[in-house]
Scaffold this motif. Structure first.
Motif, PDB file in Angstrom:
ATOM      1  N   HIS A  44       0.797  -1.222   0.000  1.00  0.00           N
ATOM      2  CA  HIS A  44       0.000   0.000   0.000  1.00  0.00           C
ATOM      3  C   HIS A  44       0.835   1.280   0.000  1.00  0.00           C
ATOM      4  N   LEU A  45       1.796   1.353  -0.922  1.00  0.00           N
ATOM      5  CA  LEU A  45       2.493   2.626  -1.113  1.00  0.00           C
ATOM      6  C   LEU A  45       1.454   3.613  -1.635  1.00  0.00           C
ATOM      7  N   HIS A  46       1.210   4.643  -0.878  1.00  0.00           N
ATOM      8  CA  HIS A  46       0.128   5.592  -1.143  1.00  0.00           C
ATOM      9  C   HIS A  46       0.671   6.851  -1.815  1.00  0.00           C
ATOM     10  N   PRO A  47      -0.124   7.512  -2.652  1.00  0.00           N
ATOM     11  CA  PRO A  47       0.334   8.763  -3.281  1.00  0.00           C
ATOM     12  C   PRO A  47       0.773   9.841  -2.288  1.00  0.00           C
ATOM     13  N   ASN A  48       0.345   9.738  -1.028  1.00  0.00           N
ATOM     14  CA  ASN A  48       0.786  10.729  -0.034  1.00  0.00           C
ATOM     15  C   ASN A  48       2.171  10.406   0.530  1.00  0.00           C
ATOM     16  N   GLY A  49       2.785   9.283   0.053  1.00  0.00           N
ATOM     17  CA  GLY A  49       4.130   8.918   0.491  1.00  0.00           C
ATOM     18  C   GLY A  49       4.175   7.876   1.590  1.00  0.00           C
ATOM     19  N   ASN A  50       3.026   7.558   2.167  1.00  0.00           N
ATOM     20  CA  ASN A  50       2.999   6.542   3.209  1.00  0.00           C
ATOM     21  C   ASN A  50       3.021   5.155   2.572  1.00  0.00           C
ATOM     22  N   GLY A  51       3.449   4.175   3.327  1.00  0.00           N
ATOM     23  CA  GLY A  51       3.469   2.803   2.844  1.00  0.00           C
ATOM     24  C   GLY A  51       4.195   1.915   3.830  1.00  0.00           C
ATOM     25  N   PHE A  52       4.278   0.644   3.483  1.00  0.00           N
ATOM     26  CA  PHE A  52       4.852  -0.342   4.379  1.00  0.00           C
ATOM     27  C   PHE A  52       5.772  -1.289   3.621  1.00  0.00           C
ATOM     28  N   VAL A  53       6.799  -1.773   4.313  1.00  0.00           N
ATOM     29  CA  VAL A  53       7.699  -2.801   3.780  1.00  0.00           C
ATOM     30  C   VAL A  53       7.690  -3.948   4.775  1.00  0.00           C
ATOM     31  N   TYR A  54       7.681  -5.174   4.256  1.00  0.00           N
ATOM     32  CA  TYR A  54       7.658  -6.336   5.128  1.00  0.00           C
ATOM     33  C   TYR A  54       8.988  -6.469   5.856  1.00  0.00           C
ATOM     34  N   GLY A  55       8.916  -6.511   7.175  1.00  0.00           N
ATOM     35  CA  GLY A  55      10.107  -6.650   8.003  1.00  0.00           C
ATOM     36  C   GLY A  55       9.948  -7.714   9.067  1.00  0.00           C
ATOM     37  N   GLY A  56       8.986  -8.613   8.875  1.00  0.00           N
ATOM     38  CA  GLY A  56       8.685  -9.620   9.869  1.00  0.00           C
ATOM     39  C   GLY A  56       9.812 -10.582  10.176  1.00  0.00           C
ATOM     40  N   GLU A  57      10.752 -10.730   9.244  1.00  0.00           N
ATOM     41  CA  GLU A  57      11.887 -11.632   9.444  1.00  0.00           C
ATOM     42  C   GLU A  57      13.153 -10.864   9.821  1.00  0.00           C
ATOM     43  N   LEU A  58      13.034  -9.542   9.986  1.00  0.00           N
ATOM     44  CA  LEU A  58      14.206  -8.691  10.209  1.00  0.00           C
ATOM     45  C   LEU A  58      14.313  -8.243  11.657  1.00  0.00           C
ATOM     46  N   ALA A  59      15.518  -8.100  12.121  1.00  0.00           N
ATOM     47  CA  ALA A  59      15.771  -7.549  13.453  1.00  0.00           C
ATOM     48  C   ALA A  59      16.030  -6.053  13.314  1.00  0.00           C
ATOM     49  N   GLY A  60      15.654  -5.295  14.313  1.00  0.00           N
ATOM     50  CA  GLY A  60      15.997  -3.879  14.351  1.00  0.00           C
ATOM     51  C   GLY A  60      14.959  -2.935  13.770  1.00  0.00           C
ATOM     52  N   TYR A  61      13.781  -3.445  13.445  1.00  0.00           N
ATOM     53  CA  TYR A  61      12.718  -2.592  12.916  1.00  0.00           C
ATOM     54  C   TYR A  61      11.460  -2.771  13.760  1.00  0.00           C
ATOM     55  N   GLU A  62      10.727  -1.690  13.959  1.00  0.00           N
ATOM     56  CA  GLU A  62       9.451  -1.774  14.656  1.00  0.00           C
ATOM     57  C   GLU A  62       8.395  -2.198  13.646  1.00  0.00           C
ATOM     58  N   THR A  63       7.758  -3.331  13.910  1.00  0.00           N
ATOM     59  CA  THR A  63       6.756  -3.870  12.982  1.00  0.00           C
ATOM     60  C   THR A  63       5.384  -3.875  13.627  1.00  0.00           C
ATOM     61  N   ASP A  64       4.354  -3.902  12.768  1.00  0.00           N
ATOM     62  CA  ASP A  64       2.993  -4.069  13.267  1.00  0.00           C
ATOM     63  C   ASP A  64       2.692  -5.564  13.385  1.00  0.00           C
ATOM     64  N   ALA A  65       1.453  -5.907  13.680  1.00  0.00           N
ATOM     65  CA  ALA A  65       1.069  -7.306  13.894  1.00  0.00           C
ATOM     66  C   ALA A  65       1.281  -8.169  12.654  1.00  0.00           C
ATOM     67  N   LYS A  66       1.310  -7.558  11.483  1.00  0.00           N
ATOM     68  CA  LYS A  66       1.508  -8.300  10.236  1.00  0.00           C
ATOM     69  C   LYS A  66       2.969  -8.325   9.800  1.00  0.00           C
ATOM     70  N   GLY A  67       3.852  -7.761  10.615  1.00  0.00           N
ATOM     71  CA  GLY A  67       5.277  -7.745  10.285  1.00  0.00           C
ATOM     72  C   GLY A  67       5.665  -6.607   9.349  1.00  0.00           C
ATOM     73  N   MET A  68       4.808  -5.615   9.214  1.00  0.00           N
ATOM     74  CA  MET A  68       5.067  -4.507   8.296  1.00  0.00           C
ATOM     75  C   MET A  68       5.715  -3.323   9.021  1.00  0.00           C
ATOM     76  N   VAL A  69       6.630  -2.658   8.312  1.00  0.00           N
ATOM     77  CA  VAL A  69       7.340  -1.490   8.834  1.00  0.00           C
ATOM     78  C   VAL A  69       6.846  -0.265   8.074  1.00  0.00           C
ATOM     79  N   ASN A  70       6.411   0.758   8.794  1.00  0.00           N
ATOM     80  CA  ASN A  70       5.965   1.990   8.150  1.00  0.00           C
ATOM     81  C   ASN A  70       7.176   2.742   7.605  1.00  0.00           C
ATOM     82  N   ILE A  71       7.131   3.101   6.322  1.00  0.00           N
ATOM     83  CA  ILE A  71       8.272   3.755   5.658  1.00  0.00           C
ATOM     84  C   ILE A  71       8.019   5.227   5.361  1.00  0.00           C
ATOM     85  N   ARG A  72       7.017   5.806   5.973  1.00  0.00           N
ATOM     86  CA  ARG A  72       6.646   7.197   5.693  1.00  0.00           C
ATOM     87  C   ARG A  72       7.842   8.148   5.766  1.00  0.00           C
TER      88      ARG A  72
END
Length: 157
Positions: A44-72
């Motif tokens: 969901h990379l949005h035209p306003n610049g917000n979006g998410f990258v999957y980081g569920g297998e990565l250390a060092g990133y704050e993720t949501d319940a689905k393992g997504m990292v906000n990249i805004r």
């Protein structure tokens, strides 16, 4: 903060990803070769610049319940780094990795330059491999992890 087109340009520079346009002008990018059910690397990379990258297998990133990292608020460098790491975390093992690790417990570690090392438990020891080359042998996981940390690596998975 990067705008939508800047983020889109960075994401499209990864040939492993396939673009999928979704509702409201949002865009997903999928990794068809993922070893898990997880295919969306960019969600969901949005035209306003917000979006998410999957980081569920990565250390060092704050993720949501689905393992997504906000990249805004990610910089270009941060965005490239997390996408590269996400692809690596979902990629099949290379022939070298499979030959070295077999069924042993293993971890991939990565540095800021995208170089990866493998940490493998073998015969009650912990070995660090760079490709097929043995880089070091340690008596415990803690010693191996400390060495990797001191060398600028962090766990990928």
């Amino acid at each position: 903060m990067l705008n939508f087109n800047e983020k889109l340009s960075i994401i499209e520079s990864f040939p492993q990803l396939d673009r999928k346009d979704v509702s409201l002008g949002r865009v997903n990018f999928q990794f068809a070769d993922s070893v898990t059910e997880k295919k969306n690397i960019v969600y969901h990379l949005h035209p306003n610049g917000n979006g998410f990258v999957y980081g569920g297998e990565l250390a060092g990133y704050e993720t949501d319940a689905k393992g997504m990292v906000n990249i805004r608020d990610f910089s270009a460098e941060e965005l490239r780094k997390i996408i590269h790491e996400s692809i690596q975390s979902l990629s099949p093992r290379t022939t070298e990795e499979a030959a070295i690790a077999g069924e042993a417990i293993e971890e991939k570690w990565i540095n800021e330059d995208g170089q990866t090392l493998m940490l493998i438990e073998e015969d009650d020891m912990w070995n660090v491999y760079a490709g097929l080359n043995l880089d070091g042998t340690f008596n415990s996981y803690g010693e191996a992890a400390q060495y990797l940390d001191e060398e600028g690596f962090r766990p990928l998975t």
